[in-house]
Design a protein around this motif. Structure first.
Motif, PDB file in Angstrom:
ATOM      1  N   MET A   1       0.405  -1.497  -0.315  1.00 33.87           N
ATOM      2  CA  MET A   1       0.084  -0.294  -0.091  1.00 33.87           C
ATOM      3  C   MET A   1       1.317   1.125  -0.120  1.00 33.87           C
ATOM      4  SD  MET A   1      -3.287   0.852   2.795  1.00 33.87           S
ATOM      5  CE  MET A   1      -2.623   1.855   4.011  1.00 33.87           C
ATOM      6  N   LYS A   2       0.985   1.957  -0.961  1.00 30.98           N
ATOM      7  CA  LYS A   2       1.616   3.722  -0.966  1.00 30.98           C
ATOM      8  C   LYS A   2       0.293   4.437  -0.753  1.00 30.98           C
ATOM      9  CE  LYS A   2       4.506   5.452  -4.119  1.00 30.98           C
ATOM     10  NZ  LYS A   2       4.609   5.721  -6.097  1.00 30.98           N
ATOM     11  N   VAL A   3       1.283   5.390  -0.226  1.00 31.78           N
ATOM     12  CA  VAL A   3      -0.183   6.426   0.430  1.00 31.78           C
ATOM     13  C   VAL A   3       0.573   7.441  -0.180  1.00 31.78           C
ATOM     14  CG1 VAL A   3      -1.316   7.559   2.502  1.00 31.78           C
ATOM     15  CG2 VAL A   3      -1.362   5.416   2.624  1.00 31.78           C
ATOM     16  N   GLU A   4       0.195   8.474  -0.786  1.00 32.28           N
ATOM     17  CA  GLU A   4       0.551   9.665  -0.711  1.00 32.28           C
ATOM     18  C   GLU A   4      -0.661  11.035  -0.111  1.00 32.28           C
ATOM     19  OE1 GLU A   4       1.634  10.044  -5.236  1.00 32.28           O
ATOM     20  OE2 GLU A   4       2.765   8.623  -5.150  1.00 32.28           O
ATOM     21  N   GLN A   5       0.181  12.021   0.410  1.00 33.77           N
ATOM     22  CA  GLN A   5      -1.233  12.804   0.598  1.00 33.77           C
ATOM     23  C   GLN A   5      -0.411  14.158  -0.183  1.00 33.77           C
ATOM     24  OE1 GLN A   5      -0.857  14.602   4.916  1.00 33.77           O
ATOM     25  NE2 GLN A   5      -2.428  16.157   4.656  1.00 33.77           N
ATOM     26  N   LYS A   6      -2.118  14.569  -0.949  1.00 34.93           N
ATOM     27  CA  LYS A   6      -1.608  16.093  -1.506  1.00 34.93           C
ATOM     28  C   LYS A   6      -2.809  17.236  -1.277  1.00 34.93           C
ATOM     29  CE  LYS A   6      -1.774  17.480  -6.535  1.00 34.93           C
ATOM     30  NZ  LYS A   6      -1.561  17.083  -7.552  1.00 34.93           N
ATOM     31  N   GLY A   7      -2.710  17.916  -0.532  1.00 29.11           N
ATOM     32  CA  GLY A   7      -3.508  18.867   0.208  1.00 29.11           C
ATOM     33  C   GLY A   7      -4.017  18.291   0.566  1.00 29.11           C
ATOM     34  N   HIS A   8      -5.996  18.489   0.291  1.00 28.80           N
ATOM     35  CA  HIS A   8      -7.045  17.775   0.940  1.00 28.80           C
ATOM     36  C   HIS A   8      -7.459  16.314   0.552  1.00 28.80           C
ATOM     37  CE1 HIS A   8      -9.098  18.433  -2.306  1.00 28.80           C
ATOM     38  NE2 HIS A   8      -8.766  20.113  -2.207  1.00 28.80           N
ATOM     39  N   THR A   9      -6.488  15.852  -0.148  1.00 21.70           N
ATOM     40  CA  THR A   9      -6.333  14.608  -0.975  1.00 21.70           C
ATOM     41  C   THR A   9      -5.188  13.466  -0.239  1.00 21.70           C
ATOM     42  OG1 THR A   9      -7.897  15.410  -2.503  1.00 21.70           O
ATOM     43  CG2 THR A   9      -7.093  13.274  -3.218  1.00 21.70           C
ATOM     44  N   VAL A  10      -5.775  12.610   0.281  1.00 20.62           N
ATOM     45  CA  VAL A  10      -4.761  11.287   0.284  1.00 20.62           C
ATOM     46  C   VAL A  10      -5.348  10.163  -1.362  1.00 20.62           C
ATOM     47  CG1 VAL A  10      -4.180   9.183   1.226  1.00 20.62           C
ATOM     48  CG2 VAL A  10      -4.792  11.604   2.893  1.00 20.62           C
ATOM     49  N   THR A  11      -4.601  10.172  -1.613  1.00 21.00           N
ATOM     50  CA  THR A  11      -4.399   8.718  -2.936  1.00 21.00           C
ATOM     51  C   THR A  11      -3.829   7.690  -1.928  1.00 21.00           C
ATOM     52  OG1 THR A  11      -4.169  10.355  -4.428  1.00 21.00           O
ATOM     53  CG2 THR A  11      -3.447   8.199  -4.961  1.00 21.00           C
ATOM     54  N   ILE A  12      -4.077   5.990  -1.974  1.00 17.73           N
ATOM     55  CA  ILE A  12      -3.658   5.454  -1.435  1.00 17.73           C
ATOM     56  C   ILE A  12      -3.944   4.326  -2.380  1.00 17.73           C
ATOM     57  CG2 ILE A  12      -4.109   3.120  -0.279  1.00 17.73           C
ATOM     58  CD1 ILE A  12      -6.139   5.169   1.618  1.00 17.73           C
ATOM     59  N   LYS A  13      -2.801   3.582  -2.679  1.00 17.87           N
ATOM     60  CA  LYS A  13      -2.759   2.753  -4.006  1.00 17.87           C
ATOM     61  C   LYS A  13      -2.117   1.787  -3.998  1.00 17.87           C
ATOM     62  CE  LYS A  13      -0.169   2.319  -8.599  1.00 17.87           C
ATOM     63  NZ  LYS A  13       0.484   3.071  -9.785  1.00 17.87           N
ATOM     64  N   ASP A  14      -2.832   0.522  -4.655  1.00 13.51           N
ATOM     65  CA  ASP A  14      -2.187  -1.262  -3.920  1.00 13.51           C
ATOM     66  C   ASP A  14      -1.229  -1.316  -4.582  1.00 13.51           C
ATOM     67  OD1 ASP A  14      -2.893  -3.374  -3.581  1.00 13.51           O
ATOM     68  OD2 ASP A  14      -4.372  -4.292  -4.582  1.00 13.51           O
ATOM     69  N   THR A  15      -0.703  -2.291  -4.150  1.00 11.81           N
ATOM     70  CA  THR A  15       0.874  -2.439  -4.081  1.00 11.81           C
ATOM     71  C   THR A  15       0.978  -3.825  -4.233  1.00 11.81           C
ATOM     72  OG1 THR A  15       1.348  -2.041  -2.328  1.00 11.81           O
ATOM     73  CG2 THR A  15       1.552  -0.356  -3.715  1.00 11.81           C
ATOM     74  N   GLN A  16       0.090  -4.971  -3.388  1.00 12.10           N
ATOM     75  CA  GLN A  16       0.870  -5.557  -3.445  1.00 12.10           C
ATOM     76  C   GLN A  16      -0.529  -6.749  -4.196  1.00 12.10           C
ATOM     77  OE1 GLN A  16       0.063  -6.417   0.977  1.00 12.10           O
ATOM     78  NE2 GLN A  16       1.801  -5.566   1.445  1.00 12.10           N
ATOM     79  N   GLY A  17      -2.136  -5.435  -5.051  1.00 13.80           N
ATOM     80  CA  GLY A  17      -2.265  -7.282  -6.027  1.00 13.80           C
ATOM     81  C   GLY A  17      -2.811  -8.028  -5.423  1.00 13.80           C
TER      82      GLY A  17
END
Length: 110
Positions: free
Chosen positions: A1-17
């Protein structure tokens, strides 16, 4: 799981499949994301079923009650078959656009 915060939004990406593990992890760590708009990026999963997409519904309903947006990024999903409570788009750019529009709507009182 990769988490990136940009302003008022958090993007959570599934990295494990593993979609089930990803949903469990996001749900378990929800308290750290609850004050932000959330983008769940599962775009690398191919051949997603409606049942798999609908498994995010409890998390989406919880987050919507907090007056925040949650958008799923997945490509190749027939959007007409997904629950009306789920916002699903094919690209990250569209996810950010949807969140920006929903923020404006909330600011205007809609």
């Amino acid at each position: 799981m990769k988490v990136e915060q940009k302003g008022h939004t958090v993007t959570i990406k599934d990295t494990q499949g593993d979609l089930v593990s990803f949903l469990m992890k996001v749900t378990h760590e929800y308290k750290s994301f609850e004050k932000y708009n959330i983008i769940l990026d599962i775009s690398h999963h191919k051949d997603l079923t409606i049942k798999q997409i609908n498994s995010f519904l409890p998390l989406i309903k919880t987050h919507s009650k907090a007056k925040k947006s949650i958008v799923i990024v997945a490509d190749g999903v027939h959007f007409t078959n997904v629950s009306q409570h789920i916002t699903i788009v094919p690209t990250l750019l569209e996810a950010h656009d949807i969140i920006d529009m929903e923020e404006i709507e909330r600011d205007l009182g809609f």
